[in-house]
Design a protein around this motif. Sequence first.
Motif, PDB file in Angstrom:
ATOM      1  N   TRP A 472      57.386 -20.517  39.807  1.00 19.42           N
ATOM      2  CA  TRP A 472      56.977 -19.308  40.408  1.00 19.42           C
ATOM      3  C   TRP A 472      57.931 -18.104  40.380  1.00 19.42           C
ATOM      4  O   TRP A 472      57.332 -17.042  39.988  1.00 19.42           O
ATOM      5  N   GLN A 473      59.137 -18.372  40.399  1.00 21.66           N
ATOM      6  CA  GLN A 473      60.169 -17.177  40.680  1.00 21.66           C
ATOM      7  C   GLN A 473      60.229 -16.504  39.543  1.00 21.66           C
ATOM      8  O   GLN A 473      60.531 -15.344  39.243  1.00 21.66           O
ATOM      9  N   VAL A 474      60.031 -17.119  37.990  1.00 21.78           N
ATOM     10  CA  VAL A 474      60.178 -16.496  36.838  1.00 21.78           C
ATOM     11  C   VAL A 474      58.760 -16.088  36.212  1.00 21.78           C
ATOM     12  O   VAL A 474      58.776 -15.689  35.077  1.00 21.78           O
ATOM     13  N   SER A 475      57.628 -16.464  36.749  1.00 24.93           N
ATOM     14  CA  SER A 475      56.503 -16.307  36.407  1.00 24.93           C
ATOM     15  C   SER A 475      55.677 -15.034  37.322  1.00 24.93           C
ATOM     16  O   SER A 475      54.385 -14.846  37.016  1.00 24.93           O
ATOM     17  N   GLY A 476      56.196 -14.140  37.897  1.00 22.89           N
ATOM     18  CA  GLY A 476      55.582 -13.248  38.822  1.00 22.89           C
ATOM     19  C   GLY A 476      55.752 -12.933  39.996  1.00 22.89           C
ATOM     20  O   GLY A 476      55.494 -12.069  40.447  1.00 22.89           O
ATOM     21  N   ARG A 477      56.497 -13.964  40.813  1.00 20.12           N
ATOM     22  CA  ARG A 477      56.866 -13.627  41.991  1.00 20.12           C
ATOM     23  C   ARG A 477      55.756 -13.434  42.819  1.00 20.12           C
ATOM     24  O   ARG A 477      54.619 -13.716  43.087  1.00 20.12           O
ATOM     25  N   ASN A 478      56.071 -12.137  43.409  1.00 20.09           N
ATOM     26  CA  ASN A 478      54.935 -11.545  44.307  1.00 20.09           C
ATOM     27  C   ASN A 478      53.941 -10.905  43.740  1.00 20.09           C
ATOM     28  O   ASN A 478      52.861 -10.447  44.515  1.00 20.09           O
ATOM     29  N   ARG A 479      53.573 -10.996  42.405  1.00 22.74           N
ATOM     30  CA  ARG A 479      52.460 -10.764  41.625  1.00 22.74           C
ATOM     31  C   ARG A 479      51.197 -11.727  41.837  1.00 22.74           C
ATOM     32  O   ARG A 479      50.339 -11.751  41.156  1.00 22.74           O
ATOM     33  N   LEU A 480      51.809 -12.995  42.343  1.00 23.45           N
ATOM     34  CA  LEU A 480      50.677 -14.128  42.183  1.00 23.45           C
ATOM     35  C   LEU A 480      50.199 -14.448  43.608  1.00 23.45           C
ATOM     36  O   LEU A 480      50.824 -14.210  44.562  1.00 23.45           O
ATOM     37  N   SER A 481      49.013 -14.750  43.704  1.00 26.12           N
ATOM     38  CA  SER A 481      48.518 -15.404  44.904  1.00 26.12           C
ATOM     39  C   SER A 481      49.014 -16.524  45.507  1.00 26.12           C
ATOM     40  O   SER A 481      49.804 -17.168  44.565  1.00 26.12           O
ATOM     41  N   PHE A 482      48.589 -16.996  46.426  1.00 28.52           N
ATOM     42  CA  PHE A 482      49.225 -18.154  46.969  1.00 28.52           C
ATOM     43  C   PHE A 482      48.734 -19.320  46.174  1.00 28.52           C
ATOM     44  O   PHE A 482      49.493 -20.410  45.596  1.00 28.52           O
TER      45      PHE A 482
END
Length: 519
Positions: A472-482
């Motif tokens: 998650w951290q290397v795939s968009g972080r805050n650009r991803l929905s939960f």
Amino acid sequence: MRAEHLKETRIKAGAMRAAARAPQWAVPAVKALLVAFDVLLSAACFLAAFYFREGEIVVARSVSGQLSWGADFAPYAALLLFVLVIRLLTFAYYDLYSLRGEYSYVDEAVRIFKATAIGSLLIVAAAFLYRGGFTYRAFSYARGVFLLDFVFALAAFAALRFGVRAAQTFVRRRGVNLIPTLVVGRGAEAVQCIEEMQSRPELGYRVIGVVENGKILPGAPKEFAGVPVVCGVDDLTQAIRETGANEVIIADAGVSSDVLFNVMMRVGRRRRVEFRIAPNLFNCLPRKTEIDQIGHLPMIRLFREPLSSTARVAKRLSDIAVASIALCLFAPAWLLVAVLIKLDSRGPVLYKQERVGMDGRIFLIYKFRTMRANSDDRVHREFQRRYIEGHPETNLGDAERPVYKLHTDPRVTRSGRVLRRLSLDELPQLLNVILGDMSIVGPRPPIPYEVEAYELWHRKRLDMKPGVTGLWQVSGRNRLSFDDMVRLDLFYIENWSLLLDVRIILRTLPVMLRGDDAY
């Protein structure tokens, strides 16, 4: 209407393809040069290994105007043909002459190491079985020559391949050597594929058209995500021929398997067209499966445990090793961060908080303090609840460029914003790794009140130890929905390997340096 539409598409896609592709002879020429350089490097490394092992010994000499091998090198010269052939065959076996599509420097390095190591072992086997033929059957080869040959070859071939990939990245970013690609579908997965390929041309793809899963209705939009809609899926075969597409990405799970199979049979092999499926992450079949049989019925059994006992031991040992090295490397940063925190606000340097670990166990996580002491967490609680439930107001961006984060959190200090942006506040979590509460790579550790808002399938992410970094951290972080974050965590859990951990760790460093926002 269909013929007219395809004619219009042919003009658009043909123009895009002409601008995107190198001349037909360019890629074969590069491959031929690569083979020639491999031959030269293989011979040079073998000669250099002999020279460095034996010292000032003549490798070749001129006799009566003719060049011949020196007496000391002659037994090794009898092996030179084996060396060249073995190197080329192992490189071809590990697909090191492929210049299509996406590549990864980590994957490339792994394949180079495997090809060079296997090649060196085969060369040693040839040396001790063939022994230079009848002439040198009693000769004893020096093992140091083969060891030095492996070291020199590994360094030389890695430098050559990385240089080629760097040049390939350079020309791709200028629109050259891109594969013309069709995307089937008009859903979220299709948008994600198109945006990823358009924003990162170094991946090697240019989307030239979108194929509708069904028939194109009168008055339907002619474009989707900025790409022309070329036809319906029933006309995919003709579209591939008309546009000259070399890749077809299926981004719609509803595409008929019969239609897709028919297209693959008619144009797949003949035109060397690659077909790929881009499914939703949550619907991916995990690699950890076994084929069973019940009577005459074949069955696929999914692993119930995310990690076997051996895998748990391997992951734990790697966690201890990486955490110990990282603690030593980042020791100077700890002192600097501590000074910044103390100068910025009152309170302790380290912050302890309850988090939920594997199987729902509660543990204390250690972080550098980034908020004012004794801050109220009610604002964050409410934001997390809405974020988990998928409320649209938690997205500070839009549908195309989402940003999921708490807006202007007043609790965060000035130094805390910098630490969070660079992820330096998470360094003390290395202590949690040593203690066994966390892993270097894994799902993000949730706060107990977050878990209270989980749906049942969200809790599957608690099947593995939380990590300092993760997919998650290397795939968009805050650009991803939960939900997308959870799907990435589940994908990681189902597909874990030490190599995947290495890839995520290597991708974490650029993310930290870029200062991608966390929430």
